[in-house]
Design a protein around this motif. Structure first.
Motif, PDB file in Angstrom:
ATOM      1  N   THR A   1      23.843  37.103  37.727  1.00 18.62           N
ATOM      2  CA  THR A   1      24.711  35.928  37.797  1.00 18.62           C
ATOM      3  C   THR A   1      25.814  36.000  36.744  1.00 18.62           C
ATOM      4  N   GLN A   2      25.483  36.480  35.555  1.00 19.34           N
ATOM      5  CA  GLN A   2      26.510  36.648  34.512  1.00 19.34           C
ATOM      6  C   GLN A   2      27.551  37.688  34.926  1.00 19.34           C
ATOM      7  N   LEU A   3      27.113  38.766  35.565  1.00 19.60           N
ATOM      8  CA  LEU A   3      28.062  39.789  36.016  1.00 19.60           C
ATOM      9  C   LEU A   3      29.026  39.237  37.062  1.00 19.60           C
ATOM     10  N   VAL A   4      28.493  38.482  38.013  1.00 17.04           N
ATOM     11  CA  VAL A   4      29.349  37.911  39.050  1.00 17.04           C
ATOM     12  C   VAL A   4      30.291  36.864  38.465  1.00 17.04           C
ATOM     13  N   THR A   5      29.802  36.081  37.505  1.00 17.40           N
ATOM     14  CA  THR A   5      30.659  35.079  36.859  1.00 17.40           C
ATOM     15  C   THR A   5      31.790  35.742  36.084  1.00 17.40           C
ATOM     16  N   LYS A   6      31.472  36.797  35.339  1.00 17.43           N
ATOM     17  CA  LYS A   6      32.511  37.535  34.622  1.00 17.43           C
ATOM     18  C   LYS A   6      33.488  38.208  35.582  1.00 17.43           C
ATOM     19  N   THR A   7      32.982  38.650  36.723  1.00 10.77           N
ATOM     20  CA  THR A   7      33.855  39.259  37.731  1.00 10.77           C
ATOM     21  C   THR A   7      34.880  38.257  38.240  1.00 10.77           C
ATOM     22  N   PHE A   8      34.431  37.041  38.541  1.00 11.56           N
ATOM     23  CA  PHE A   8      35.363  36.018  39.005  1.00 11.56           C
ATOM     24  C   PHE A   8      36.345  35.615  37.904  1.00 11.56           C
ATOM     25  N   GLU A   9      35.893  35.612  36.652  1.00 13.32           N
ATOM     26  CA  GLU A   9      36.809  35.320  35.545  1.00 13.32           C
ATOM     27  C   GLU A   9      37.884  36.401  35.437  1.00 13.32           C
ATOM     28  N   ASN A  10      37.498  37.656  35.583  1.00 11.34           N
ATOM     29  CA  ASN A  10      38.483  38.743  35.530  1.00 11.34           C
ATOM     30  C   ASN A  10      39.451  38.671  36.707  1.00 11.34           C
ATOM     31  N   VAL A  11      38.944  38.305  37.892  1.00 12.37           N
ATOM     32  CA  VAL A  11      39.825  38.138  39.054  1.00 12.37           C
ATOM     33  C   VAL A  11      40.859  37.051  38.773  1.00 12.37           C
ATOM     34  N   LYS A  12      40.404  35.951  38.179  1.00 13.41           N
ATOM     35  CA  LYS A  12      41.324  34.849  37.853  1.00 13.41           C
ATOM     36  C   LYS A  12      42.376  35.301  36.843  1.00 13.41           C
ATOM     37  N   ARG A  13      41.971  36.018  35.807  1.00 14.34           N
ATOM     38  CA  ARG A  13      42.919  36.463  34.784  1.00 14.34           C
ATOM     39  C   ARG A  13      43.923  37.460  35.352  1.00 14.34           C
ATOM     40  N   MET A  14      43.449  38.399  36.169  1.00 17.87           N
ATOM     41  CA  MET A  14      44.365  39.385  36.756  1.00 17.87           C
ATOM     42  C   MET A  14      45.389  38.728  37.665  1.00 17.87           C
ATOM     43  N   GLN A  15      44.958  37.753  38.433  1.00 21.49           N
ATOM     44  CA  GLN A  15      45.887  37.085  39.330  1.00 21.49           C
ATOM     45  C   GLN A  15      46.871  36.208  38.573  1.00 21.49           C
TER      46      GLN A  15
ATOM     47  N   PHE B   1      31.495  47.218  34.333  1.00 20.61           N
ATOM     48  CA  PHE B   1      31.258  47.077  35.776  1.00 20.61           C
ATOM     49  C   PHE B   1      31.978  45.859  36.347  1.00 20.61           C
ATOM     50  N   HIS B   2      31.959  44.730  35.638  1.00 21.28           N
ATOM     51  CA  HIS B   2      32.585  43.525  36.180  1.00 21.28           C
ATOM     52  C   HIS B   2      34.091  43.647  36.269  1.00 21.28           C
ATOM     53  N   VAL B   3      34.698  44.508  35.425  1.00 21.25           N
ATOM     54  CA  VAL B   3      36.146  44.743  35.513  1.00 21.25           C
ATOM     55  C   VAL B   3      36.465  45.553  36.767  1.00 21.25           C
ATOM     56  N   THR B   4      35.687  46.605  36.999  1.00 16.32           N
ATOM     57  CA  THR B   4      35.914  47.430  38.187  1.00 16.32           C
ATOM     58  C   THR B   4      35.644  46.649  39.466  1.00 16.32           C
ATOM     59  N   LEU B   5      34.604  45.821  39.448  1.00 11.61           N
ATOM     60  CA  LEU B   5      34.290  45.015  40.624  1.00 11.61           C
ATOM     61  C   LEU B   5      35.398  44.005  40.906  1.00 11.61           C
ATOM     62  N   ALA B   6      35.991  43.438  39.862  1.00  9.75           N
ATOM     63  CA  ALA B   6      37.099  42.506  40.052  1.00  9.75           C
ATOM     64  C   ALA B   6      38.304  43.209  40.680  1.00  9.75           C
ATOM     65  N   LYS B   7      38.603  44.412  40.210  1.00  8.88           N
ATOM     66  CA  LYS B   7      39.712  45.181  40.795  1.00  8.88           C
ATOM     67  C   LYS B   7      39.435  45.534  42.251  1.00  8.88           C
ATOM     68  N   GLU B   8      38.184  45.847  42.546  1.00 10.15           N
ATOM     69  CA  GLU B   8      37.827  46.199  43.919  1.00 10.15           C
ATOM     70  C   GLU B   8      37.924  44.984  44.842  1.00 10.15           C
ATOM     71  N   LEU B   9      37.548  43.813  44.351  1.00 10.77           N
ATOM     72  CA  LEU B   9      37.664  42.606  45.165  1.00 10.77           C
ATOM     73  C   LEU B   9      39.124  42.267  45.453  1.00 10.77           C
ATOM     74  N   ILE B  10      39.975  42.411  44.451  1.00  7.97           N
ATOM     75  CA  ILE B  10      41.402  42.134  44.653  1.00  7.97           C
ATOM     76  C   ILE B  10      42.004  43.128  45.638  1.00  7.97           C
ATOM     77  N   ALA B  11      41.624  44.404  45.504  1.00  6.03           N
ATOM     78  CA  ALA B  11      42.147  45.412  46.424  1.00  6.03           C
ATOM     79  C   ALA B  11      41.647  45.172  47.851  1.00  6.03           C
ATOM     80  N   ALA B  12      40.377  44.806  47.988  1.00  8.21           N
ATOM     81  CA  ALA B  12      39.824  44.554  49.325  1.00  8.21           C
ATOM     82  C   ALA B  12      40.433  43.306  49.951  1.00  8.21           C
ATOM     83  N   SER B  13      40.761  42.308  49.141  1.00  9.83           N
ATOM     84  CA  SER B  13      41.406  41.118  49.695  1.00  9.83           C
ATOM     85  C   SER B  13      42.790  41.431  50.251  1.00  9.83           C
ATOM     86  N   ARG B  14      43.417  42.495  49.783  1.00  6.16           N
ATOM     87  CA  ARG B  14      44.704  42.957  50.303  1.00  6.16           C
ATOM     88  C   ARG B  14      44.538  44.040  51.360  1.00  6.16           C
TER      89      ARG B  14
END
Length: 234
Positions: A100-114, A193-206
Motif C-alpha cells: 500500500t505504501q508503494l502504490v501511494t508513493k507511486t500515485f504521489e510521483n505521478v502527481k508530481r511529474m504531471q 520501484f515506485h518511481v519507475t512504476l509511476a513513469k510506466e503508468l504515465i506512459a501507458a496512459s498515453r
C-alpha cells in the motif's frame, strides 16, 4: 454379515429422496464460508445505497441476512476497487502495508511529474491536455494495457497450435496489471520501484511504454494465428 451391495443401494436411495433439499434440516453439501449461501453481499457504497433505496429492490433486501463487509471495503471517496485489485496483484507474502505504501508513493510521483509538466507547458491548450489526477491516469493506463484476445495451446494431430480466444474481463484486467508491474521491475537498481512504476503508468496512459507494447505483440500473434481460431470448438 452386512450385504455391501444392499447397503450401497439403500444409501443411494436415501440421498435421492426429495426431502434432502437445500431448505431442509439435513444438508450434505460442504461449505467453506462462515456464512451460509443465502446471505447476500453488502452494499457499502453510499451512491449504490441511494440507488437501491430509490428502487423497489430495497423492500426485498430489507429483511434479508447480509454478510459483513471486508476490511478494505469502505464508503470513503478514495475507495477504488481497481486500485485494491492492483495492490493485491503487487503484494507478496502478505505484506499489504508495504504494498500500500508503494502504490501511494507511486500515485504521489505521478502527481508530481504531471504538475511539473503542467508548469512547463507554455500554452493553455497544453495545460488543459495534461491530466493531474493520478487515479484517472491509473485507470487510463490499465484500460490501454487490457488485451482483448489471448492464445491457448491446442494439440491436434500431434501438432500444438496457438489458438486465439476471447479473454474474460477479470483475466484481462489481471494481465494488464501484471504487465505494468513487470515493466516497472525491469529497471536500473539505482531507481526506486515506485518511481519507475509511476513513469510506466504515465506512459501507458498515453498508449506508450512496455506494457502497451506487450499487448500489441499479443494481438499481432493472435492476428497471425487467426487461421486456427476454429480449433476452439473442436
Amino acid at each position: 454379515m452386512i450385504n455391501t451391495r444392499l447397503f450401497i443401494v439403500s444409501a443411494r436411495n436415501f440421498l435421492n429422496n426429495q426431502w434432502l433439499t437445500r431448505g431442509n434440516f439435513l444438508n450434505l453439501r460442504r461449505e467453506y464460508s462462515v456464512f451460509p449461501t443465502h446471505y447476500i453481499k453488502p452494499i457499502f457504497r453510499k451512491d449504490d445505497q441511494d440507488t437501491l433505496f430509490q428502487s423497489e429492490e430495497a423492500k426485498k433486501v430489507s429483511h434479508e441476512q447480509i454478510k459483513p463487509a471486508f476490511m478494505d471495503e469502505t464508503s470513503s471517496e478514495f475507495y477504488d476497487a481497481r486500485v485494491i485489485k492492483f495492490i493485491n496483484t503487487l503484494m507478496k507474502n502478505g505484506a499489504r502495508d508495504l504494498t500500500t505504501q508503494l502504490v501511494t508513493k507511486t500515485f504521489e510521483n505521478v502527481k508530481r511529474m504531471q504538475i511539473e509538466q503542467y508548469h512547463k507547458a507554455k500554452t493553455d491548450e497544453e495545460k488543459a491536455s495534461i491530466e493531474l489526477n493520478p487515479f484517472t491516469i491509473f485507470h487510463q493506463a490499465v484500460d490501454n494495457c487490457t488485451p482483448v484476445l489471448y492464445l491457448i495451446p491446442c494439440k491436434k494431430g500431434g501438432i500444438t497450435y496457438q489458438v486465439p480466444v476471447p479473454i474474460t474481463p477479470m483475466r484481462a484486467q489481471h494481465t494488464a496489471m501484471k504487465w505494468l508491474i513487470e515493466a516497472a521491475k525491469e529497471k536500473d537498481r539505482k531507481i526506486r520501484f515506485h518511481v519507475t512504476l509511476a513513469k510506466e503508468l504515465i506512459a501507458a496512459s498515453r498508449n506508450q511504454g512496455r506494457a502497451v507494447g506487450q499487448k500489441k505483440e499479443l494481438h499481432k500473434k493472435c492476428q497471425a494465428n487467426r487461421a486456427y481460431a476454429h480449433f476452439r470448438w473442436m
